[in-house]
Design an enzyme around this catalytic site. Structure first.
Site, mmCIF file in Angstrom:
data_model
loop_
_atom_site.group_PDB
_atom_site.id
_atom_site.type_symbol
_atom_site.label_atom_id
_atom_site.label_comp_id
_atom_site.label_asym_id
_atom_site.label_seq_id
_atom_site.Cartn_x
_atom_site.Cartn_y
_atom_site.Cartn_z
ATOM 1 N N MET A 14 0.879 -1.156 0.000
ATOM 2 C CA MET A 14 0.000 0.000 0.000
ATOM 3 C C MET A 14 0.923 1.214 0.000
ATOM 4 O O MET A 14 1.784 1.350 0.874
ATOM 5 C CB MET A 14 -0.895 0.007 1.253
ATOM 6 N N ASN A 45 2.243 -3.588 -9.313
ATOM 7 C CA ASN A 45 2.178 -2.550 -10.358
ATOM 8 C C ASN A 45 2.393 -3.164 -11.742
ATOM 9 O O ASN A 45 1.702 -2.840 -12.709
ATOM 10 C CB ASN A 45 3.259 -1.485 -10.136
ATOM 11 N N ASP A 247 3.458 12.479 -12.060
ATOM 12 C CA ASP A 247 4.036 11.646 -10.995
ATOM 13 C C ASP A 247 4.777 10.477 -11.656
ATOM 14 O O ASP A 247 4.189 9.746 -12.450
ATOM 15 C CB ASP A 247 2.894 11.132 -10.096
ATOM 16 N N ASP A 253 7.825 0.449 -13.565
ATOM 17 C CA ASP A 253 7.020 -0.791 -13.550
ATOM 18 C C ASP A 253 6.201 -0.907 -14.823
ATOM 19 O O ASP A 253 6.064 -1.989 -15.406
ATOM 20 C CB ASP A 253 6.098 -0.791 -12.322
HETATM 21 O O1 RIB Z 1 8.125 1.196 -8.394
HETATM 22 C C1 RIB Z 1 7.226 1.932 -7.616
HETATM 23 C C2 RIB Z 1 6.846 1.155 -6.396
HETATM 24 O O2 RIB Z 1 7.984 1.025 -5.585
HETATM 25 C C3 RIB Z 1 5.807 1.825 -5.530
HETATM 26 O O3 RIB Z 1 4.494 1.497 -5.910
HETATM 27 C C4 RIB Z 1 6.168 1.366 -4.137
HETATM 28 O O4 RIB Z 1 5.263 0.454 -3.589
HETATM 29 C C5 RIB Z 1 7.560 0.750 -4.272
HETATM 30 O O5 RIB Z 1 7.508 -0.586 -4.153
#
Ligand code: RIB
Length: 311
Positions: A14, A45, A247, A253
């Protein structure tokens, strides 16, 4: 045509995202502007991005038996991710990431919690998911031992392995040889090779990384785009897209999911990088990690716009 199939093995967090005007100094208390709770974690993600981009996606991971775990699983289900490989661990908290967004960038502290309970036995338990996948997509927010085990198993099943080696960790040499696509950012590349990866030194560092065993190296370069090595070792630079940045959390990811989804669909590496660049550009135009992952339709629309406007 069959959908590309991904299995992502990794973290669920989270994200507790605090927006402030600037970063606090050591020992300073600041009044922030806003806090949001947004599903994140590199594994989740990448799974959400894969599913939104049209891949059949399964996630193997762990959350606690708490409210955050419940919420994360609920939102993954809404995105159509197969979560039957995500276990709930009694007595452990779900992973959290404390994220400050300020000055157009972010800084993150992750507390892994249940993510560190993802074990080799979980990979064995869900071997069928690996068997059915075209690509096994890994990151480093679960124990390295499990990542190595998963990569070994994936290779023994003849699968393609993509490792996004983030956050940077000390890795056993064996792992590099099990990876088909190794996707560090520039800082991580420097860390893994022990070399300067800045400016002109990028190619040399990537060649060194290749000697360490990974079959293909793709380095993400933030707003500059990304780079890969062609078969003859030449550096190929692929520029990024110019978009309004809201952002950057989760952009890497999205890039990895786009790359994996595209390779799974039969694209060449060059084509897959184009797709990854396109979707990760879209991801930075929205706030939040999973909240910002684009759909396949959005990606196609953006691609068409780029062709028309020639931006
Ligand atoms: O790569 C971004 C992610 O890195 C974020 O969502 C956070 O949870 C960290 O794990």
């Amino acid at each position: 045509m069959n959908k590309p199939r991904l299995v992502v093995i990794g973290s669920l967090n989270m994200d507790i995202v605090v927006e402030t005007e600037r970063y606090p100094q050591v020992g300073e208390t600041l009044l922030g502007e806003r806090v949001r709770f947004i599903p994140g974690g590199k594994g989740a993600n990448q799974a959400v991005a894969g599913a939104r981009l049209g891949a059949e996606t399964a996630l193997i991971g762990a959350v606690g038996e708490d409210a955050f775990g419940e919420q994360l699983l609920g939102s993954l289900l809404e995105d159509g991710v197969d979560i039957t490989g995500v276990k709930r661990v009694a007595g452990m908290a779900t992973g959290i990431a404390s994220i400050y967004v300020a000055e157009g960038d972010n800084s993150i502290v992750v507390v892994p919690g249940a993510n560190y309970r993802v074990e080799p036995a979980d990979i064995d338990r869900h071997e069928d998911k690996l068997r059915q996948a075209d690509i096994v997509l890994l990151q480093l927010e679960i124990p390295v031992e499990t990542v190595v085990y998963a990569a070994r198993k994936a290779k023994s099943l003849g699968k393609t392995v993509v490792l996004n080696p983030a956050p940077a960790q000390t890795l056993p040499e064996e792992l590099f040889g099990l990876v088909d696509y190794f996707t560090p950012n520039r800082t991580e590349l420097g860390r893994y090779t022990g070399m300067n990866a800045e400016g002109e030194s990028l190619q040399e560092a990537m060649l060194r990384m290749k000697e360490m065993g990974a079959a293909h190296i793709v380095t993400t370069l933030g707003s500059e785009g990304s780079a890969y090595l062609s078969e003859d070792g030449a550096l190929r630079l692929k520029p990024g897209y110019k978009v309004p940045v809201v952002d950057t959390t989760g952009a890497g990811d999205c890039y990895n999911a786009g790359l994996a989804r595209s390779i799974a669909a039969g694209s060449t590496l060059d084509e897959a990088i184009d797709f990854a660049s396109l979707v990760s550009a879209l991801a930075v135009t929205k706030f939040g990690a999973q909240a910002g992952m684009p759909t396949e339709e959005e990606a196609l629309r953006f691609a068409a716009e780029q062709k028309t406007t020639g931006v």
